[in-house]
Design a protein around this motif. Structure first.
Motif, PDB file in Angstrom:
ATOM      1  N   HIS A  66      -4.646  -2.014 -10.195  1.00  0.00           N
ATOM      2  CA  HIS A  66      -4.696  -1.992  -8.734  1.00  0.00           C
ATOM      3  C   HIS A  66      -4.593  -3.418  -8.178  1.00  0.00           C
ATOM      4  O   HIS A  66      -3.790  -3.711  -7.292  1.00  0.00           O
ATOM      5  CB  HIS A  66      -6.013  -1.318  -8.294  1.00  0.00           C
ATOM      6  CG  HIS A  66      -6.033  -0.946  -6.843  1.00  0.00           C
ATOM      7  ND1 HIS A  66      -7.162  -0.565  -6.173  1.00  0.00           N
ATOM      8  CD2 HIS A  66      -5.036  -0.907  -5.928  1.00  0.00           C
ATOM      9  CE1 HIS A  66      -6.870  -0.315  -4.911  1.00  0.00           C
ATOM     10  NE2 HIS A  66      -5.577  -0.503  -4.741  1.00  0.00           N
ATOM     11  N   GLY A  67      -5.392  -4.312  -8.757  1.00  0.00           N
ATOM     12  CA  GLY A  67      -5.426  -5.701  -8.302  1.00  0.00           C
ATOM     13  C   GLY A  67      -4.072  -6.386  -8.447  1.00  0.00           C
ATOM     14  O   GLY A  67      -3.616  -7.101  -7.551  1.00  0.00           O
ATOM     15  N   HIS A  69      -1.072  -5.089  -8.441  1.00  0.00           N
ATOM     16  CA  HIS A  69      -0.111  -4.637  -7.430  1.00  0.00           C
ATOM     17  C   HIS A  69      -0.515  -5.102  -6.032  1.00  0.00           C
ATOM     18  O   HIS A  69       0.346  -5.439  -5.213  1.00  0.00           O
ATOM     19  CB  HIS A  69       0.050  -3.111  -7.490  1.00  0.00           C
ATOM     20  CG  HIS A  69       0.796  -2.643  -8.703  1.00  0.00           C
ATOM     21  ND1 HIS A  69       0.173  -2.407  -9.909  1.00  0.00           N
ATOM     22  CD2 HIS A  69       2.120  -2.414  -8.911  1.00  0.00           C
ATOM     23  CE1 HIS A  69       1.079  -2.046 -10.802  1.00  0.00           C
ATOM     24  NE2 HIS A  69       2.266  -2.037 -10.232  1.00  0.00           N
ATOM     25  N   ARG A  70      -1.822  -5.120  -5.777  1.00  0.00           N
ATOM     26  CA  ARG A  70      -2.289  -5.576  -4.465  1.00  0.00           C
ATOM     27  C   ARG A  70      -1.911  -7.050  -4.249  1.00  0.00           C
ATOM     28  O   ARG A  70      -1.436  -7.435  -3.185  1.00  0.00           O
ATOM     29  CB  ARG A  70      -3.795  -5.384  -4.368  1.00  0.00           C
ATOM     30  CG  ARG A  70      -4.318  -5.412  -2.925  1.00  0.00           C
ATOM     31  CD  ARG A  70      -5.802  -5.134  -2.882  1.00  0.00           C
ATOM     32  NE  ARG A  70      -6.467  -5.794  -3.991  1.00  0.00           N
ATOM     33  CZ  ARG A  70      -7.477  -5.262  -4.697  1.00  0.00           C
ATOM     34  NH1 ARG A  70      -7.928  -4.065  -4.405  1.00  0.00           N
ATOM     35  NH2 ARG A  70      -8.027  -5.926  -5.693  1.00  0.00           N
ATOM     36  N   ASP A  71      -2.066  -7.846  -5.285  1.00  0.00           N
ATOM     37  CA  ASP A  71      -1.692  -9.267  -5.181  1.00  0.00           C
ATOM     38  C   ASP A  71      -0.208  -9.430  -4.874  1.00  0.00           C
ATOM     39  O   ASP A  71       0.187 -10.263  -4.065  1.00  0.00           O
ATOM     40  CB  ASP A  71      -2.007 -10.006  -6.486  1.00  0.00           C
ATOM     41  CG  ASP A  71      -3.512 -10.159  -6.687  1.00  0.00           C
ATOM     42  OD1 ASP A  71      -4.261  -9.892  -5.719  1.00  0.00           O
ATOM     43  OD2 ASP A  71      -3.932 -10.522  -7.812  1.00  0.00           O
ATOM     44  N   LEU A  73       1.754  -7.222  -3.416  1.00  0.00           N
ATOM     45  CA  LEU A  73       1.985  -6.778  -2.031  1.00  0.00           C
ATOM     46  C   LEU A  73       1.613  -7.873  -1.045  1.00  0.00           C
ATOM     47  O   LEU A  73       2.357  -8.170  -0.102  1.00  0.00           O
ATOM     48  CB  LEU A  73       1.159  -5.518  -1.731  1.00  0.00           C
ATOM     49  CG  LEU A  73       1.643  -4.206  -2.367  1.00  0.00           C
ATOM     50  CD1 LEU A  73       0.617  -3.101  -2.163  1.00  0.00           C
ATOM     51  CD2 LEU A  73       2.995  -3.788  -1.784  1.00  0.00           C
ATOM     52  N   LEU A  74       0.457  -8.490  -1.282  1.00  0.00           N
ATOM     53  CA  LEU A  74      -0.006  -9.552  -0.381  1.00  0.00           C
ATOM     54  C   LEU A  74       0.963 -10.719  -0.354  1.00  0.00           C
ATOM     55  O   LEU A  74       1.351 -11.212   0.705  1.00  0.00           O
ATOM     56  CB  LEU A  74      -1.385 -10.051  -0.822  1.00  0.00           C
ATOM     57  CG  LEU A  74      -2.575  -9.181  -0.404  1.00  0.00           C
ATOM     58  CD1 LEU A  74      -3.864  -9.699  -1.024  1.00  0.00           C
ATOM     59  CD2 LEU A  74      -2.679  -9.154   1.125  1.00  0.00           C
ATOM     60  N   GLU A  80      -0.750  -3.666   2.658  1.00  0.00           N
ATOM     61  CA  GLU A  80      -1.636  -3.461   1.508  1.00  0.00           C
ATOM     62  C   GLU A  80      -1.780  -1.982   1.169  1.00  0.00           C
ATOM     63  O   GLU A  80      -2.186  -1.618   0.073  1.00  0.00           O
ATOM     64  CB  GLU A  80      -3.011  -4.031   1.868  1.00  0.00           C
ATOM     65  CG  GLU A  80      -3.519  -5.066   0.897  1.00  0.00           C
ATOM     66  CD  GLU A  80      -4.952  -5.416   1.222  1.00  0.00           C
ATOM     67  OE1 GLU A  80      -5.824  -5.005   0.455  1.00  0.00           O
ATOM     68  OE2 GLU A  80      -5.174  -6.078   2.262  1.00  0.00           O
ATOM     69  N   THR A  81      -1.452  -1.135   2.137  1.00  0.00           N
ATOM     70  CA  THR A  81      -1.652   0.303   1.940  1.00  0.00           C
ATOM     71  C   THR A  81      -0.389   1.010   1.427  1.00  0.00           C
ATOM     72  O   THR A  81      -0.382   2.216   1.260  1.00  0.00           O
ATOM     73  CB  THR A  81      -2.059   0.976   3.276  1.00  0.00           C
ATOM     74  OG1 THR A  81      -0.998   0.759   4.218  1.00  0.00           O
ATOM     75  CG2 THR A  81      -3.349   0.404   3.813  1.00  0.00           C
ATOM     76  N   CYS A  83       0.969   1.498  -1.350  1.00  0.00           N
ATOM     77  CA  CYS A  83       0.893   2.312  -2.562  1.00  0.00           C
ATOM     78  C   CYS A  83      -0.403   3.133  -2.624  1.00  0.00           C
ATOM     79  O   CYS A  83      -0.767   3.637  -3.692  1.00  0.00           O
ATOM     80  CB  CYS A  83       0.988   1.425  -3.802  1.00  0.00           C
ATOM     81  SG  CYS A  83       2.440   0.375  -3.839  1.00  0.00           S
ATOM     82  N   ASP A  84      -1.085   3.277  -1.508  1.00  0.00           N
ATOM     83  CA  ASP A  84      -2.393   3.960  -1.518  1.00  0.00           C
ATOM     84  C   ASP A  84      -2.325   5.389  -2.065  1.00  0.00           C
ATOM     85  O   ASP A  84      -3.199   5.816  -2.813  1.00  0.00           O
ATOM     86  CB  ASP A  84      -2.981   3.990  -0.102  1.00  0.00           C
ATOM     87  CG  ASP A  84      -3.678   2.670   0.226  1.00  0.00           C
ATOM     88  OD1 ASP A  84      -3.615   1.753  -0.633  1.00  0.00           O
ATOM     89  OD2 ASP A  84      -4.260   2.560   1.319  1.00  0.00           O
TER      90      ASP A  84
END
Ligand code: ASP
Ligand code: MG
Length: 442
Positions: A66-67, A69-71, A73-74, A80-81, A83-84
């Motif tokens: 998760h982290g 992919h979040r990085d 995206l950022l 940030e959402t 791929c929620d």
């Protein structure tokens, strides 16, 4: 339409993904159909997540995927959402696996593995949109990728082809499609085997009869030989499919030929290109060696495979023993060991194998046919090029090796002129490659 497939390293960071978007954007007129692998390392992480979850563990791997992919995206300044939905679905899968606790089936494992490509396709599509290219991410099954139910190693169903063509041709935005995954008719998620995104690209490229399939990687293409041994190695700009098969089988790790077979069958050329040097020419693989042969006038590439064992079988029965050869091959079939090279004389046969797991049993059975001796520590050298069977080429190869006192055995030249292969001592491999590269390429 142009199929463009990007591997795990090519989508391995925000920076790489931005590069991918620029490469696609520059080719938008050619109607790109983009196929992506998972972000590098993610498929492995998902497999570990599946294992730990089914052991009932509270795995930290979910958070790390998760982290990661979040990085990305950022860094790409995407929502940030984005791929929620996928992460919620993955979390449900984790919970179910933990609750069930027990043996992990291939079917469940495939569902886990599917998330890598589902996530990367959304991120690449998002990046393209941000760069001003209308794009949309798709799981391949939404566009008709139906497979059989051999979980972990599935193949497309014949009806996929027409479906893929119909659905993809009708799309307006650039599709960014998941490599590697599909669904059965019943709706279960499947995967095409590790490294399967190339296979997806070939299946789709063949279905839509693309002008070409581009495989974007972190290497320049096929090289004349392994650059770790010969730093002077250069890119080979064109190869026939058969030649790529030979090189790959004997050590070149650029592409697995099986994965591009659908493209070759439909005569769609496959190009190997470097994401990080987008202006390079790369290697183009064409389907017909016969056509290429007229253009190519030299020995063009060398590969090698170490860890080869030779088995010599001697029997007077080879004189007139029709059927003895069949018996010999049956031994290898029985013990599921494939033979790479074979050389025969009137009273003996020599064969090479690389897998010695069942050597003892093989030798036992061969001894019923004749006297057997085993020689280990050998290597196979393989060379391809349009003029491999031209007058004088073999002479030059063996003269050069002879000058340097490198003994050669089991010389084998494919009747079609695709390749020349022979065996040397393992300890002579690097030297032989350098000598031949210098003679024919430099
Ligand atoms: N992500 C899959 C794997 O690592 C498929 C691919 O990269 O081609 O095997
Ligand atoms: Mg991969």
């Amino acid at each position: 339409m142009l199929v463009m497939k990007f591997g795990g390293t090519s989508v391995g960071s925000a920076k790489a993904i931005a590069e991918v978007a620029a490469i696609v954007k520059a080719r938008v007129k050619q109607k790109p159909v983009v196929i992506v692998s998972a972000v590098s390392g993610v498929t492995d992480a998902l497999i570990r997540l599946a294992q730990e979850s089914s052991e009932g563990k509270n795995s930290e791997i979910f958070e790390s995927i998760h982290g990661k992919h979040r990085d990305i995206l950022l860094e790409l300044q995407l929502s940030e959402t984005l791929c929620d939905k996928e992460f919620a679905e993955l979390q449900t899968l984790v919970k179910t696996a933990r609750k069930r606790k027990g043996k992990l089936t291939q079917k469940t494992l495939d569902s886990f593995k599917s998330f890598g490509e589902r996530l990367s396709s959304l991120i690449v599509a998002g990046t393209l949109k941000k760069a001003g290219v209308p794009a949309r991410g798709f799981p391949a099954w939404e566009l008709g990728m139906m497979t059989n139910d051999v979980f972990g190693d599935s193949d497309p169903l014949p009806e996929s082809s027409a479906l893929l063509k119909k659905k993809i041709s009708a799309l307006k935005p650039v599709p960014v499609i998941t490599g590697f995954i599909g669904k059965t008719k019943k709706g279960d998620i499947t995967t095409l085997g590790r490294g399967g995104s190339d296979y997806t690209a070939a299946i789709i490229g063949a279905a839509i009869k693309a002008e070409a399939i581009q495989i974007w990687k972190e290497v320049d293409g096929f090289l004349t030989t392994d650059p770790r041994i010969v730093p002077e190695a250069k890119i080979v700009h064109e190869l026939a499919f058969e030649e790529a098969c030979e090189l790959a089988y004997f050590g070149a790790k650029v592409l697995h030929p099986k994965t591009i077979l659908p493209a070759m069958e439909k005569n769609v050329p496959v190009q190997v290109l470097n994401t990080f040097k987008p202006n390079g020419i790369g290697t183009t693989i064409v389907s017909s060696f016969a056509e290429r042969r007229h253009k190519s006038h030299s020995v063009e590439a060398f590969s090698r495979k170490k860890g080869i064992t030779i088995l010599h079988v001697r029997s007077p029965e080879f004189f007139d023993g029709s059927g003895l050869m069949a018996k010999l091959f049956r031994v290898f079939e029985k013990h599921r060991t494939s033979i790479d090279l074979i050389a025969t004389s009137v009273v003996s046969v020599s064969l090479t194998i690389d897998n010695t797991d069942r050597l003892e049993k093989i030798v036992h059975d061969l001894q019923l046919l004749g006297e057997v001796s085993i020689v280990r520590g050998k290597a196979i050298l393989c060379m391809v090029g349009g003029s491999i069977n031209a007058a004088g080429v073999a002479g030059r190869i063996f003269t050069e090796l002879g000058k340097h006192e490198i003994p050669v055995e089991m010389i084998s030249q494919a009747a079609s002129g695709v390749s020349m292969t022979f065996v040397v001592d393992e300890c002579d491999t690097e030297r032989a490659l350098k000598i031949l590269h210098q003679e024919f390429i430099e």
